[in-house]
Enzyme design. Structure first.
Site, PDB file in Angstrom:
ATOM      1  N   ASP A 303       6.501  -1.946   2.129  1.00 54.90           N
ATOM      2  CA  ASP A 303       7.349  -1.657   2.946  1.00 54.90           C
ATOM      3  C   ASP A 303       8.649  -3.446   3.260  1.00 54.90           C
ATOM      4  O   ASP A 303       8.254  -3.803   2.448  1.00 54.90           O
ATOM      5  CB  ASP A 303       6.931  -1.841   4.953  1.00 54.90           C
ATOM      6  CG  ASP A 303       6.472  -0.298   4.472  1.00 54.90           C
ATOM      7  OD1 ASP A 303       7.276   0.581   4.680  1.00 54.90           O
ATOM      8  OD2 ASP A 303       5.810   0.200   5.741  1.00 54.90           O
ATOM      9  N   TYR A 372      -5.476  -3.952   0.456  1.00 55.43           N
ATOM     10  CA  TYR A 372      -4.115  -4.383   1.192  1.00 55.43           C
ATOM     11  C   TYR A 372      -4.906  -4.886   2.328  1.00 55.43           C
ATOM     12  O   TYR A 372      -6.350  -5.807   1.966  1.00 55.43           O
ATOM     13  CB  TYR A 372      -3.470  -3.523   2.226  1.00 55.43           C
ATOM     14  CG  TYR A 372      -3.087  -2.534   1.636  1.00 55.43           C
ATOM     15  CD1 TYR A 372      -1.730  -2.125   1.390  1.00 55.43           C
ATOM     16  CD2 TYR A 372      -3.536  -1.069   1.880  1.00 55.43           C
ATOM     17  CE1 TYR A 372      -0.384  -1.310   1.150  1.00 55.43           C
ATOM     18  CE2 TYR A 372      -2.616   0.167   0.810  1.00 55.43           C
ATOM     19  CZ  TYR A 372      -1.369  -0.366   0.149  1.00 55.43           C
ATOM     20  OH  TYR A 372      -1.005   1.080   0.657  1.00 55.43           O
ATOM     21  N   TYR A 445      -0.645   5.530   5.019  1.00 58.07           N
ATOM     22  CA  TYR A 445      -0.419   4.305   5.997  1.00 58.07           C
ATOM     23  C   TYR A 445      -0.798   2.960   6.476  1.00 58.07           C
ATOM     24  O   TYR A 445      -1.381   4.083   7.804  1.00 58.07           O
ATOM     25  CB  TYR A 445       1.089   5.033   6.757  1.00 58.07           C
ATOM     26  CG  TYR A 445       1.492   6.017   6.528  1.00 58.07           C
ATOM     27  CD1 TYR A 445       2.625   5.880   5.688  1.00 58.07           C
ATOM     28  CD2 TYR A 445       1.490   7.313   6.418  1.00 58.07           C
ATOM     29  CE1 TYR A 445       4.115   6.330   5.209  1.00 58.07           C
ATOM     30  CE2 TYR A 445       2.869   8.381   6.042  1.00 58.07           C
ATOM     31  CZ  TYR A 445       3.738   7.491   5.142  1.00 58.07           C
ATOM     32  OH  TYR A 445       4.722   8.718   4.519  1.00 58.07           O
TER      33      TYR A 445
END
Ligand SMILES: [Zn+2]
Length: 489
Positions: A303, A372, A445
Protein backbone atom coordinates in the site's frame (compact mmCIF):
# COMPACT_ATOMS: atom_id res chain seq x y z
CA UNK A 1 12.83 -34.97 -67.79
CA UNK A 2 16.51 -34.30 -67.42
CA UNK A 3 17.61 -31.55 -65.13
CA UNK A 4 19.33 -29.96 -68.11
CA UNK A 5 16.00 -29.87 -69.99
CA UNK A 6 14.33 -28.13 -67.07
CA UNK A 7 17.13 -25.59 -66.79
CA UNK A 8 17.17 -24.98 -70.54
CA UNK A 9 13.48 -24.20 -70.41
CA UNK A 10 13.87 -21.91 -67.41
CA UNK A 11 16.71 -20.09 -69.16
CA UNK A 12 14.51 -19.65 -72.24
CA UNK A 13 11.95 -18.02 -69.97
CA UNK A 14 14.65 -15.64 -68.69
CA UNK A 15 14.77 -17.14 -65.18
CA UNK A 16 17.84 -16.19 -63.11
CA UNK A 17 20.43 -18.64 -61.84
CA UNK A 18 19.13 -18.51 -58.26
CA UNK A 19 15.62 -19.33 -59.38
CA UNK A 20 16.96 -22.14 -61.58
CA UNK A 21 18.47 -23.58 -58.44
CA UNK A 22 15.14 -23.14 -56.65
CA UNK A 23 13.44 -25.24 -59.32
CA UNK A 24 16.23 -27.82 -58.97
CA UNK A 25 15.33 -27.91 -55.26
CA UNK A 26 18.74 -26.79 -54.06
CA UNK A 27 19.12 -26.70 -50.27
CA UNK A 28 21.31 -24.97 -47.71
CA UNK A 29 24.60 -23.66 -48.96
CA UNK A 30 24.06 -25.12 -52.42
CA UNK A 31 22.96 -21.58 -53.30
CA UNK A 32 26.42 -20.39 -52.38
CA UNK A 33 28.21 -23.23 -54.18
CA UNK A 34 26.24 -22.87 -57.38
CA UNK A 35 28.73 -24.25 -59.85
CA UNK A 36 29.39 -27.32 -57.73
CA UNK A 37 25.70 -28.01 -57.29
CA UNK A 38 24.88 -27.73 -60.98
CA UNK A 39 27.70 -30.13 -61.77
CA UNK A 40 26.32 -32.52 -59.20
CA UNK A 41 22.88 -32.52 -60.81
CA UNK A 42 24.34 -32.75 -64.32
CA UNK A 43 23.56 -29.27 -65.51
CA UNK A 44 25.93 -27.13 -67.51
CA UNK A 45 26.94 -24.08 -65.48
CA UNK A 46 26.14 -20.70 -66.91
CA UNK A 47 25.92 -17.60 -64.79
CA UNK A 48 24.49 -14.65 -66.64
CA UNK A 49 25.53 -12.31 -63.90
CA UNK A 50 29.19 -12.99 -64.61
CA UNK A 51 30.77 -10.92 -67.34
CA UNK A 52 30.90 -12.59 -70.69
CA UNK A 53 32.51 -11.71 -73.95
CA UNK A 54 29.55 -13.12 -75.79
CA UNK A 55 27.24 -10.18 -76.67
CA UNK A 56 24.20 -12.46 -76.74
CA UNK A 57 24.84 -13.29 -73.08
CA UNK A 58 25.29 -9.68 -72.19
CA UNK A 59 21.88 -8.88 -73.50
CA UNK A 60 20.28 -11.72 -71.66
CA UNK A 61 21.73 -11.00 -68.26
CA UNK A 62 20.02 -7.64 -68.22
CA UNK A 63 16.53 -9.02 -68.20
CA UNK A 64 14.56 -8.92 -64.98
CA UNK A 65 13.98 -12.43 -63.66
CA UNK A 66 10.29 -13.19 -64.24
CA UNK A 67 9.99 -15.43 -61.16
CA UNK A 68 11.85 -13.51 -58.46
CA UNK A 69 11.75 -10.02 -60.06
CA UNK A 70 15.48 -9.82 -59.25
CA UNK A 71 14.98 -10.42 -55.54
CA UNK A 72 18.15 -12.53 -55.54
CA UNK A 73 20.21 -10.40 -57.92
CA UNK A 74 23.45 -8.88 -56.79
CA UNK A 75 22.28 -5.35 -57.48
CA UNK A 76 19.18 -5.85 -55.38
CA UNK A 77 21.18 -7.35 -52.51
CA UNK A 78 23.55 -4.37 -52.66
CA UNK A 79 20.63 -1.97 -52.65
CA UNK A 80 19.07 -3.77 -49.71
CA UNK A 81 22.29 -3.75 -47.69
CA UNK A 82 22.84 -0.07 -48.34
CA UNK A 83 19.29 0.71 -47.28
CA UNK A 84 19.80 -1.23 -44.04
CA UNK A 85 23.03 0.63 -43.35
CA UNK A 86 21.23 3.92 -43.99
CA UNK A 87 18.80 3.23 -41.14
CA UNK A 88 19.76 4.01 -37.54
CA UNK A 89 20.94 0.44 -37.09
CA UNK A 90 24.17 1.73 -35.56
CA UNK A 91 22.39 2.72 -32.37
CA UNK A 92 21.44 -0.89 -31.67
CA UNK A 93 24.11 -2.80 -29.77
CA UNK A 94 22.95 -6.28 -30.70
CA UNK A 95 24.90 -9.32 -31.81
CA UNK A 96 21.96 -10.88 -33.61
CA UNK A 97 19.39 -9.94 -36.22
CA UNK A 98 16.14 -11.32 -37.60
CA UNK A 99 15.08 -10.44 -41.13
CA UNK A 100 11.39 -10.22 -42.01
CA UNK A 101 10.80 -9.55 -45.69
CA UNK A 102 7.28 -8.86 -46.87
CA UNK A 103 6.97 -9.62 -50.56
CA UNK A 104 4.34 -8.18 -52.90
CA UNK A 105 1.53 -10.35 -54.22
CA UNK A 106 2.78 -9.96 -57.78
CA UNK A 107 5.74 -12.12 -56.81
CA UNK A 108 3.47 -14.87 -55.53
CA UNK A 109 1.46 -14.79 -58.75
CA UNK A 110 4.64 -15.26 -60.75
CA UNK A 111 5.52 -18.45 -58.88
CA UNK A 112 2.06 -19.69 -59.68
CA UNK A 113 2.40 -18.81 -63.32
CA UNK A 114 5.66 -20.73 -63.62
CA UNK A 115 4.04 -23.69 -61.90
CA UNK A 116 1.38 -23.85 -64.62
CA UNK A 117 4.08 -23.46 -67.26
CA UNK A 118 6.13 -26.37 -65.90
CA UNK A 119 3.11 -28.63 -65.80
CA UNK A 120 2.36 -27.70 -69.43
CA UNK A 121 5.91 -28.40 -70.45
CA UNK A 122 6.83 -31.42 -68.30
CA UNK A 123 3.45 -32.80 -67.37
CA UNK A 124 4.53 -35.94 -65.54
CA UNK A 125 7.27 -34.39 -63.48
CA UNK A 126 5.32 -31.83 -61.50
CA UNK A 127 2.37 -32.11 -59.16
CA UNK A 128 -0.77 -30.06 -59.36
CA UNK A 129 -0.94 -29.58 -55.63
CA UNK A 130 2.70 -29.49 -54.62
CA UNK A 131 4.77 -26.46 -55.57
CA UNK A 132 7.60 -27.19 -58.02
CA UNK A 133 10.16 -24.92 -56.37
CA UNK A 134 11.85 -24.11 -53.11
CA UNK A 135 9.47 -21.37 -51.93
CA UNK A 136 10.56 -17.75 -51.97
CA UNK A 137 10.21 -17.62 -48.21
CA UNK A 138 12.60 -20.54 -47.84
CA UNK A 139 14.95 -19.20 -50.51
CA UNK A 140 15.10 -15.82 -48.75
CA UNK A 141 16.27 -17.69 -45.64
CA UNK A 142 18.88 -19.58 -47.62
CA UNK A 143 20.10 -16.81 -49.90
CA UNK A 144 19.39 -13.34 -48.56
CA UNK A 145 19.58 -13.82 -44.81
CA UNK A 146 23.12 -15.24 -44.79
CA UNK A 147 24.28 -12.39 -47.05
CA UNK A 148 22.74 -9.75 -44.79
CA UNK A 149 24.19 -11.40 -41.66
CA UNK A 150 27.63 -11.66 -43.22
CA UNK A 151 27.69 -8.03 -44.32
CA UNK A 152 26.43 -6.66 -41.03
CA UNK A 153 28.68 -9.06 -39.11
CA UNK A 154 25.76 -10.27 -37.03
CA UNK A 155 24.42 -13.71 -36.34
CA UNK A 156 20.88 -14.77 -37.08
CA UNK A 157 19.05 -14.83 -33.76
CA UNK A 158 15.36 -15.48 -33.90
CA UNK A 159 14.82 -14.99 -30.13
CA UNK A 160 16.82 -11.90 -29.27
CA UNK A 161 17.86 -10.42 -32.59
CA UNK A 162 17.20 -6.92 -33.85
CA UNK A 163 14.25 -7.30 -36.20
CA UNK A 164 14.72 -5.77 -39.65
CA UNK A 165 11.33 -5.41 -41.32
CA UNK A 166 11.65 -4.99 -45.07
CA UNK A 167 8.71 -4.18 -47.32
CA UNK A 168 9.11 -4.67 -51.04
CA UNK A 169 6.93 -3.32 -53.82
CA UNK A 170 6.60 -3.60 -57.56
CA UNK A 171 5.09 -1.33 -60.16
CA UNK A 172 2.74 -4.10 -61.40
CA UNK A 173 1.34 -4.85 -57.94
CA UNK A 174 -1.95 -2.96 -58.17
CA UNK A 175 -2.59 -3.93 -61.77
CA UNK A 176 -2.06 -7.63 -61.09
CA UNK A 177 -4.12 -7.59 -57.90
CA UNK A 178 -6.98 -6.03 -59.89
CA UNK A 179 -6.69 -8.86 -62.40
CA UNK A 180 -6.62 -11.46 -59.67
CA UNK A 181 -9.75 -9.95 -58.16
CA UNK A 182 -11.55 -10.50 -61.43
CA UNK A 183 -10.24 -14.04 -61.71
CA UNK A 184 -11.17 -14.75 -58.10
CA UNK A 185 -14.74 -13.64 -58.81
CA UNK A 186 -14.98 -16.36 -61.47
CA UNK A 187 -12.92 -19.05 -59.76
CA UNK A 188 -14.58 -18.57 -56.37
CA UNK A 189 -17.87 -16.71 -56.98
CA UNK A 190 -19.17 -15.32 -53.69
CA UNK A 191 -22.32 -16.93 -52.30
CA UNK A 192 -25.33 -14.67 -52.35
CA UNK A 193 -25.32 -12.38 -49.37
CA UNK A 194 -21.61 -12.96 -48.82
CA UNK A 195 -18.91 -10.45 -49.41
CA UNK A 196 -15.95 -11.12 -51.68
CA UNK A 197 -12.94 -12.37 -49.78
CA UNK A 198 -10.26 -9.69 -50.10
CA UNK A 199 -7.10 -10.67 -51.95
CA UNK A 200 -4.34 -11.63 -49.57
CA UNK A 201 -1.23 -13.76 -49.48
CA UNK A 202 -2.96 -16.48 -47.54
CA UNK A 203 -5.89 -16.52 -49.97
CA UNK A 204 -3.47 -17.27 -52.81
CA UNK A 205 -1.66 -19.88 -50.77
CA UNK A 206 -4.88 -21.63 -49.82
CA UNK A 207 -6.94 -21.38 -52.99
CA UNK A 208 -4.52 -21.10 -55.87
CA UNK A 209 -2.85 -24.26 -57.14
CA UNK A 210 -3.16 -25.85 -60.60
CA UNK A 211 -5.34 -28.46 -58.90
CA UNK A 212 -7.87 -25.95 -57.59
CA UNK A 213 -7.93 -23.43 -60.45
CA UNK A 214 -7.78 -24.80 -63.99
CA UNK A 215 -4.91 -23.85 -66.23
CA UNK A 216 -7.41 -22.65 -68.81
CA UNK A 217 -8.99 -20.22 -66.42
CA UNK A 218 -5.70 -18.96 -65.06
CA UNK A 219 -4.30 -18.36 -68.54
CA UNK A 220 -7.26 -16.13 -69.40
CA UNK A 221 -5.93 -13.64 -66.87
CA UNK A 222 -2.19 -14.21 -66.51
CA UNK A 223 0.53 -15.09 -68.95
CA UNK A 224 2.03 -18.58 -68.60
CA UNK A 225 5.02 -18.71 -68.34
CA UNK A 226 5.32 -15.37 -66.59
CA UNK A 227 6.36 -12.52 -68.85
CA UNK A 228 9.62 -10.68 -68.41
CA UNK A 229 8.76 -7.39 -66.70
CA UNK A 230 10.46 -4.07 -67.30
CA UNK A 231 11.20 -3.26 -63.72
CA UNK A 232 12.70 -5.11 -60.77
CA UNK A 233 11.34 -5.09 -57.25
CA UNK A 234 11.78 -1.89 -55.30
CA UNK A 235 12.31 -1.30 -51.63
CA UNK A 236 9.21 0.23 -50.14
CA UNK A 237 10.31 0.66 -46.53
CA UNK A 238 12.63 -0.64 -43.86
CA UNK A 239 12.00 -0.45 -40.16
CA UNK A 240 13.91 -1.74 -37.17
CA UNK A 241 12.51 -3.18 -33.98
CA UNK A 242 14.96 -3.90 -31.20
CA UNK A 243 14.73 -6.99 -29.04
CA UNK A 244 13.02 -7.01 -25.67
CA UNK A 245 15.31 -6.50 -22.69
CA UNK A 246 14.37 -7.72 -19.23
CA UNK A 247 15.94 -5.82 -16.35
CA UNK A 248 15.41 -7.22 -12.86
CA UNK A 249 16.30 -6.10 -9.37
CA UNK A 250 14.91 -5.70 -5.85
CA UNK A 251 13.48 -2.45 -4.61
CA UNK A 252 13.11 -1.14 -1.09
CA UNK A 253 10.37 1.40 -0.56
CA UNK A 254 11.40 3.81 2.17
CA UNK A 255 8.60 6.36 1.79
CA UNK A 256 5.12 6.16 3.32
CA UNK A 257 3.77 8.52 0.70
CA UNK A 258 4.41 6.72 -2.55
CA UNK A 259 2.13 4.66 -4.75
CA UNK A 260 3.25 1.57 -6.60
CA UNK A 261 2.15 2.77 -10.04
CA UNK A 262 0.94 6.25 -11.11
CA UNK A 263 -2.13 7.03 -8.99
CA UNK A 264 -4.70 8.99 -10.94
CA UNK A 265 -8.18 9.81 -9.69
CA UNK A 266 -10.76 11.52 -11.93
CA UNK A 267 -8.02 12.49 -14.34
CA UNK A 268 -5.89 14.09 -11.60
CA UNK A 269 -2.75 12.73 -10.01
CA UNK A 270 -3.15 11.98 -6.32
CA UNK A 271 0.58 11.60 -5.79
CA UNK A 272 3.13 13.13 -8.06
CA UNK A 273 5.41 10.12 -8.26
CA UNK A 274 5.39 6.33 -8.00
CA UNK A 275 7.82 3.45 -7.56
CA UNK A 276 7.31 2.47 -11.19
CA UNK A 277 8.12 5.95 -12.50
CA UNK A 278 11.17 6.47 -10.31
CA UNK A 279 12.72 3.16 -11.33
CA UNK A 280 11.91 3.59 -15.03
CA UNK A 281 13.15 7.21 -15.03
CA UNK A 282 16.75 6.20 -14.39
CA UNK A 283 16.85 2.96 -16.36
CA UNK A 284 14.86 3.75 -19.52
CA UNK A 285 17.20 6.07 -21.41
CA UNK A 286 20.00 3.54 -21.42
CA UNK A 287 17.78 0.95 -23.10
CA UNK A 288 15.16 2.66 -25.24
CA UNK A 289 13.59 5.82 -26.57
CA UNK A 290 9.95 5.25 -25.72
CA UNK A 291 9.61 4.68 -22.00
CA UNK A 292 5.82 4.52 -22.20
CA UNK A 293 6.18 1.02 -23.66
CA UNK A 294 8.04 -0.30 -20.61
CA UNK A 295 6.13 -2.81 -18.55
CA UNK A 296 6.82 -2.81 -14.79
CA UNK A 297 6.16 -6.06 -12.95
CA UNK A 298 6.81 -6.96 -9.34
CA UNK A 299 6.28 -9.84 -7.00
CA UNK A 300 3.23 -8.35 -5.28
CA UNK A 301 2.96 -4.74 -4.11
CA UNK A 302 2.44 -2.76 -0.93
CA UNK A 303 0.00 0.00 0.00
CA UNK A 304 0.92 3.65 -0.46
CA UNK A 305 1.68 4.13 3.26
CA UNK A 306 3.54 0.85 3.73
CA UNK A 307 7.31 0.67 3.48
CA UNK A 308 9.10 -2.33 2.04
CA UNK A 309 12.37 -2.95 3.87
CA UNK A 310 14.76 -5.87 4.35
CA UNK A 311 16.17 -7.14 1.09
CA UNK A 312 13.31 -5.53 -0.80
CA UNK A 313 10.80 -6.72 -3.38
CA UNK A 314 11.81 -8.38 -6.68
CA UNK A 315 10.74 -6.59 -9.86
CA UNK A 316 11.32 -6.79 -13.61
CA UNK A 317 11.09 -4.19 -16.35
CA UNK A 318 10.08 -5.53 -19.74
CA UNK A 319 11.61 -3.12 -22.25
CA UNK A 320 10.50 -3.59 -25.84
CA UNK A 321 12.42 -2.25 -28.83
CA UNK A 322 15.60 -2.00 -26.75
CA UNK A 323 18.88 -0.66 -28.16
CA UNK A 324 20.82 -3.15 -26.10
CA UNK A 325 20.25 -6.24 -24.03
CA UNK A 326 23.19 -6.09 -21.69
CA UNK A 327 23.93 -3.98 -18.63
CA UNK A 328 27.54 -3.59 -17.43
CA UNK A 329 27.86 -3.64 -13.62
CA UNK A 330 29.25 -0.09 -13.57
CA UNK A 331 26.22 1.21 -15.42
CA UNK A 332 23.90 -0.75 -13.14
CA UNK A 333 25.53 0.80 -10.09
CA UNK A 334 25.10 4.29 -11.48
CA UNK A 335 21.40 3.65 -12.06
CA UNK A 336 21.04 2.33 -8.50
CA UNK A 337 22.71 5.45 -7.12
CA UNK A 338 20.36 7.74 -9.06
CA UNK A 339 17.31 5.83 -7.84
CA UNK A 340 18.59 5.90 -4.24
CA UNK A 341 18.95 9.68 -4.50
CA UNK A 342 15.16 9.95 -4.82
CA UNK A 343 15.09 9.04 -1.09
CA UNK A 344 11.83 7.28 -1.75
CA UNK A 345 12.96 4.07 -3.39
CA UNK A 346 16.23 2.22 -3.28
CA UNK A 347 17.22 -0.48 -5.75
CA UNK A 348 19.76 -3.32 -5.55
CA UNK A 349 20.90 -6.22 -7.71
CA UNK A 350 19.98 -4.58 -11.03
CA UNK A 351 20.73 -6.97 -13.84
CA UNK A 352 19.55 -8.20 -17.21
CA UNK A 353 17.66 -11.49 -17.02
CA UNK A 354 16.15 -13.77 -19.64
CA UNK A 355 12.51 -13.98 -20.60
CA UNK A 356 12.24 -17.40 -18.93
CA UNK A 357 13.17 -15.81 -15.61
CA UNK A 358 9.87 -13.93 -15.61
CA UNK A 359 8.25 -17.08 -14.23
CA UNK A 360 9.88 -16.29 -10.86
CA UNK A 361 7.81 -13.12 -10.58
CA UNK A 362 4.59 -14.62 -11.86
CA UNK A 363 4.67 -18.01 -10.19
CA UNK A 364 3.28 -19.17 -6.90
CA UNK A 365 2.29 -15.76 -5.56
CA UNK A 366 -0.23 -17.40 -3.18
CA UNK A 367 2.27 -19.86 -1.77
CA UNK A 368 4.78 -17.26 -0.70
CA UNK A 369 5.34 -16.18 2.87
CA UNK A 370 5.46 -12.51 3.76
CA UNK A 371 7.04 -11.02 6.86
CA UNK A 372 5.61 -7.79 8.24
CA UNK A 373 6.28 -5.50 11.16
CA UNK A 374 3.32 -3.46 12.38
CA UNK A 375 3.32 -0.64 14.89
CA UNK A 376 0.00 -0.82 16.77
CA UNK A 377 -1.70 1.36 19.35
CA UNK A 378 -3.71 0.13 22.32
CA UNK A 379 -6.22 2.10 24.40
CA UNK A 380 -4.25 1.37 27.56
CA UNK A 381 -0.79 0.16 28.41
CA UNK A 382 0.48 -3.16 27.10
CA UNK A 383 0.36 -5.89 29.77
CA UNK A 384 2.14 -9.22 30.18
CA UNK A 385 -1.22 -10.88 29.55
CA UNK A 386 -1.58 -9.10 26.19
CA UNK A 387 1.96 -9.98 25.17
CA UNK A 388 1.37 -13.62 26.02
CA UNK A 389 -1.85 -13.79 24.04
CA UNK A 390 -0.03 -12.36 21.06
CA UNK A 391 2.93 -14.69 21.27
CA UNK A 392 1.86 -17.40 18.82
CA UNK A 393 4.95 -18.96 17.21
CA UNK A 394 2.88 -21.77 15.65
CA UNK A 395 0.43 -19.40 14.01
CA UNK A 396 -3.31 -19.83 13.30
CA UNK A 397 -5.79 -19.64 10.47
CA UNK A 398 -8.09 -16.71 9.81
CA UNK A 399 -11.18 -16.14 7.69
CA UNK A 400 -10.89 -12.85 5.89
CA UNK A 401 -13.65 -11.07 3.97
CA UNK A 402 -12.45 -8.79 1.16
CA UNK A 403 -11.72 -5.48 2.93
CA UNK A 404 -14.16 -2.67 2.22
CA UNK A 405 -11.30 -0.46 1.00
CA UNK A 406 -10.52 -2.80 -1.93
CA UNK A 407 -14.10 -3.87 -2.76
CA UNK A 408 -14.10 -1.52 -5.75
CA UNK A 409 -11.47 -3.65 -7.45
CA UNK A 410 -11.76 -7.12 -5.87
CA UNK A 411 -14.83 -9.40 -5.63
CA UNK A 412 -16.40 -10.02 -2.23
CA UNK A 413 -15.24 -13.38 -0.86
CA UNK A 414 -14.32 -14.89 2.45
CA UNK A 415 -10.87 -16.40 2.16
CA UNK A 416 -9.00 -18.63 4.58
CA UNK A 417 -5.48 -17.32 5.16
CA UNK A 418 -2.61 -18.73 7.18
CA UNK A 419 -0.84 -16.64 9.80
CA UNK A 420 2.38 -18.61 10.24
CA UNK A 421 3.57 -16.81 13.34
CA UNK A 422 2.83 -13.79 15.51
CA UNK A 423 5.02 -12.12 18.08
CA UNK A 424 4.46 -8.89 20.06
CA UNK A 425 6.81 -6.65 21.95
CA UNK A 426 6.36 -3.28 23.66
CA UNK A 427 7.71 -0.13 22.09
CA UNK A 428 10.28 1.17 24.53
CA UNK A 429 9.35 4.87 24.42
CA UNK A 430 5.61 4.43 24.61
CA UNK A 431 3.94 1.61 26.51
CA UNK A 432 0.70 2.06 24.57
CA UNK A 433 2.50 0.97 21.40
CA UNK A 434 3.09 -2.63 20.35
CA UNK A 435 5.48 -3.92 17.74
CA UNK A 436 3.98 -6.93 15.99
CA UNK A 437 6.08 -9.26 13.87
CA UNK A 438 3.80 -11.29 11.63
CA UNK A 439 4.52 -13.95 9.04
CA UNK A 440 1.57 -14.67 6.78
CA UNK A 441 0.52 -16.32 3.61
CA UNK A 442 0.72 -13.96 0.63
CA UNK A 443 -2.57 -12.22 -0.03
CA UNK A 444 -3.40 -11.62 3.65
CA UNK A 445 -4.59 -8.10 4.42
CA UNK A 446 -2.49 -7.10 7.41
CA UNK A 447 -4.31 -3.93 8.48
CA UNK A 448 -7.54 -5.91 8.73
CA UNK A 449 -5.75 -8.75 10.49
CA UNK A 450 -4.81 -6.23 13.20
CA UNK A 451 -8.05 -4.33 13.81
CA UNK A 452 -10.48 -7.01 12.55
CA UNK A 453 -12.58 -4.56 10.50
CA UNK A 454 -15.82 -4.97 12.53
CA UNK A 455 -15.52 -8.76 12.54
CA UNK A 456 -14.89 -9.10 8.83
CA UNK A 457 -11.55 -10.76 9.69
CA UNK A 458 -11.70 -13.45 12.42
CA UNK A 459 -9.83 -13.96 14.56
CA UNK A 460 -7.87 -10.74 14.54
CA UNK A 461 -5.24 -9.25 16.83
CA UNK A 462 -8.02 -7.18 18.33
CA UNK A 463 -10.31 -10.16 18.98
CA UNK A 464 -7.42 -12.20 20.43
CA UNK A 465 -6.91 -9.66 23.19
CA UNK A 466 -10.54 -8.54 23.44
CA UNK A 467 -9.93 -4.82 22.90
CA UNK A 468 -9.58 -2.36 20.03
CA UNK A 469 -6.16 -2.15 18.35
CA UNK A 470 -5.18 0.50 15.85
CA UNK A 471 -2.49 0.09 13.25
CA UNK A 472 -0.16 3.11 13.15
CA UNK A 473 2.43 1.99 10.61
CA UNK A 474 3.29 -1.09 8.60
CA UNK A 475 6.46 -2.35 6.98
CA UNK A 476 7.06 -5.34 4.74
CA UNK A 477 10.20 -6.92 6.22
CA UNK A 478 10.89 -9.78 3.85
CA UNK A 479 9.54 -11.31 0.68
CA UNK A 480 9.91 -15.00 0.31
CA UNK A 481 11.47 -15.01 -3.15
CA UNK A 482 15.20 -15.45 -3.54
CA UNK A 483 15.44 -13.86 -6.95
CA UNK A 484 17.11 -12.23 -8.84
CA UNK A 485 20.51 -13.43 -7.64
CA UNK A 486 22.62 -10.96 -5.69
CA UNK A 487 25.07 -8.90 -7.72
CA UNK A 488 28.47 -8.21 -6.23
CA UNK A 489 30.57 -5.41 -7.60
ZN1 LIG B 1 15.03 -15.18 -60.11
Amino acid sequence: MKNQDLVNYLRECGVCLFCQLRYLKARGNEYQNRRQYLEKVNVEYKDETESSSDPAHKKKRQNVCPTCLDLFSKSFKDQLLQAILDTDIAKYECDGIVVAISIPIVLQLRQLSMWYALIDKFEKNFHQDRAPDVSLKEAIKLILNPTICENLKKKYDIDNGLRININLCHELENEEIARLEKLNNVAYPPKTGHKLEPISRSLIEKKYTPLRVSSELFKKTFSVPPSIPNESLKLDSISLVGPTAYVAGRYRKVSRKLSHTPWVLNGKRVMDDSIEEIIIRYIATYFCEDRTKINFMSSGREDVDVRCLGTGRPFVLEISNAFRTSLPPEQARQMEECIDASQKVSVRNLQVVSRDDLSHIKMGEEQKRKCYRALCQLDGFATADILEKLNLPKGFEIQQKTPIRVLHRRPLHTRPRAVYSLKASVYAQNKRLLILDVVTQAGTYIKELVHGEFGRTTPSVSSLIGQPVDIVALDVMEIDLDWPPAVTF
